[in-house]
Design an enzyme around this catalytic site. Structure first.
Site, PDB file in Angstrom:
ATOM      1  N   PHE A 146       1.614  -8.956  14.827  1.00 34.51           N
ATOM      2  CA  PHE A 146       0.689  -9.154  14.545  1.00 34.51           C
ATOM      3  C   PHE A 146      -0.526 -10.254  15.967  1.00 34.51           C
ATOM      4  CE2 PHE A 146      -3.242  -8.867  12.646  1.00 34.51           C
ATOM      5  CZ  PHE A 146      -3.539  -7.602  12.905  1.00 34.51           C
ATOM      6  N   ASP A 233       0.692 -18.636  18.093  1.00 32.05           N
ATOM      7  CA  ASP A 233       0.082 -17.451  17.599  1.00 32.05           C
ATOM      8  C   ASP A 233      -0.205 -18.422  16.274  1.00 32.05           C
ATOM      9  OD1 ASP A 233      -2.088 -16.107  16.572  1.00 32.05           O
ATOM     10  OD2 ASP A 233      -1.683 -14.094  16.844  1.00 32.05           O
ATOM     11  N   LYS A 274     -10.036 -18.213  11.981  1.00 35.85           N
ATOM     12  CA  LYS A 274      -9.780 -17.829  10.642  1.00 35.85           C
ATOM     13  C   LYS A 274      -9.910 -18.691   9.965  1.00 35.85           C
ATOM     14  CE  LYS A 274      -5.979 -13.827   9.859  1.00 35.85           C
ATOM     15  NZ  LYS A 274      -7.179 -13.093   9.690  1.00 35.85           N
TER      16      LYS A 274
END
Length: 426
Positions: A146, A233, A274
């Site tokens: 994801f 990531d 984030k």
């Protein structure tokens, strides 16, 4: 309706249903306030937040240091675009690159934008530095990944809900099994046009899958062997979430005061987002050393909002909170306690198969099928008992509270989780 007018949960949900696109399926709770590890709904009920906006709110809701930095900068200068310099971006770039030990930072806004940026950098490096023929570069990715939901990213997803009816898809990606070094080497050996390997150090959305010990180090070694860029990531796993400043820090002990923070497995390209802003503002970044980042030149890539003064101020404040409040250490310690407590409970409960995770990124696997509603029903019951969490992939519940949580609060949450699970038939 006035923005100051009081609204009920029922009315708020009805407004979204009528006027908003139905691209999410939220838990039926309408939040209006947050502080630290807690949130309150519009009726005033208090909850533990055990999702942290998918790990964006690592520093806790409305952290005063971050909020003050944001408000002060908003009152001074909010946006110039990159047509001009501003007096905050360079300071932020220096602070972040020194924190994560890279030469350069390319600022963006969201995690998906940062992933797209990393893919472009990797491809350009492949053509200009590695000598791959233009438009022939391929990037290896993992199954069940994801990385976002842009058209390019869903092109290498195997989530049918994210993919179906959004084609045609983008070429140039090779999918292999996660946590499988043999599959990675086979793909590298048999494809001479591989430019990079994009991987999550822990697959969060897939259900908090933690790879085998040595997987990341082995993957980086293979990338070096075949002259391929290792792209990490860390949008969800970074900024202290897993008990280290970065999940790629591996066994280097960021919980030790003597640790330099240098990753044990240093990515060639690092993707962050984030919690880079503590959830206060959209801030993401791609970091790399000069030999890679310098392939990007004026006009190659950009963003009107990327690197704006508010984002820069918020990013510095958010990283400062992580360091000053030793949130990596807290996540490490509390994560160990969380898994220990649940592992002691699980043998007494047929409803839960296992708990897995690192730091304060954890998940429990429910003993039911992905198509069942059991995990959702448990989350609804947790909500009634004052704790908010959300299922992922049907039969998995992810638990990721803010890293400012105390031991007493964590044990209270464990008690709520166990008490709730015990109410379900087994």
């Amino acid at each position: 309706m006035s923005v100051l007018e009081k609204i009920t949960s029922k009315d708020a949900i009805a407004l979204e249903e009528k006027h908003g696109a139905h691209n999410y399926h939220p838990l039926p709770v309408v939040l209006s306030r947050g502080e630290g590890v807690f949130v309150w709904d519009v009726e005033g009920k208090k909850y533990y937040d055990f999702l942290s906006a998918y790990s964006a709110v690592n520093q806790g809701h409305c952290h005063p240091t971050i909020v003050n930095a944001m408000v002060d900068q908003a009152r001074t200068l909010s946006l110039t675009s990159r047509a001009f310099y501003n007096d905050m971006l360079g300071k932020y770039e220096k602070y972040a690159t020194e924190t994560f030990h890279f030469d350069k930072l390319l600022p963006m806004n969201t995690g998906a934008e940062a992933v797209e940026t990393a893919l472009k950098i990797c491809r350009k490096w492949a053509y200009e530095k590695k000598g791959i023929a233009e438009n022939a570069a391929e990037i290896i990715v993992c199954e069940n990944n994801f990385h976002g939901r842009t058209t390019t990213i869903i092109s290498f997803s195997n989530d049918p809900v994210a993919r179906k009816n959004f084609g045609p898809y983008t070429d140039g990606f090779i999918k292999i099994e996660y946590d499988n070094l043999m599959a990675l080497e086979e793909a590298l050996k048999t494809n001479e046009n591989v430019a990079g390997f994009l991987v999550e150090p822990i697959q969060g959305e897939a259900g908090v899958f933690v790879p085998s010990e040595g997987y990341l180090k082995g993957a980086k070694a293979l990338c070096e062997k075949y002259n391929v860029l290792f792209i990490a990531d860390e949008v969800q796993t970074g900024i202290a979430r897993t008990g280290r400043l970065l999940a790629t820090c591996g066994n280097c002990s960021c919980v030790d005061k003597h640790c330099s923070g240098e990753p044990e497995v240093k990515p060639d390209i690092l993707i962050l987002g984030k919690a880079l802003s503590g959830g206060a503002y959209p801030v993401s970044a791609v970091l790399a050393n000069d030999g890679i980042m310098n392939v990007i030149r004026p006009g190659n890539h950009g963003s009107t909002f990327g690197g704006n003064p508010i984002a820069a101020a918020v990013g510095m404040a958010a990283l400062g909170v992580v360091k000053e409040e030793k949130l990596a250490k807290n996540a490490y310690v509390l994560g160990e306690i969380f898994r220990k407590e649940l592992n002691e409970f699980i043998p007494t409960c047929n409803l839960v198969k296992s708990v897995r995770g690192k730091g304060l990124l954890n998940a429990i696997l429910i003993n039911d099928t992905e198509e069942s509603s059991t995990a959702w029903d448990i989350c609804m019951a947790l909500k009634e008992n004052g704790l908010l969490a959300k299922p992922t992939h049907g039969n998995i519940i992810r638990f990721a509270p803010p890293l400012v949580m105390t031991k007493a609060e964590l044990l209270d949450c464990v008690s709520i989780i166990i008490r709730t699970l015990q109410t379900f038939k087994q």
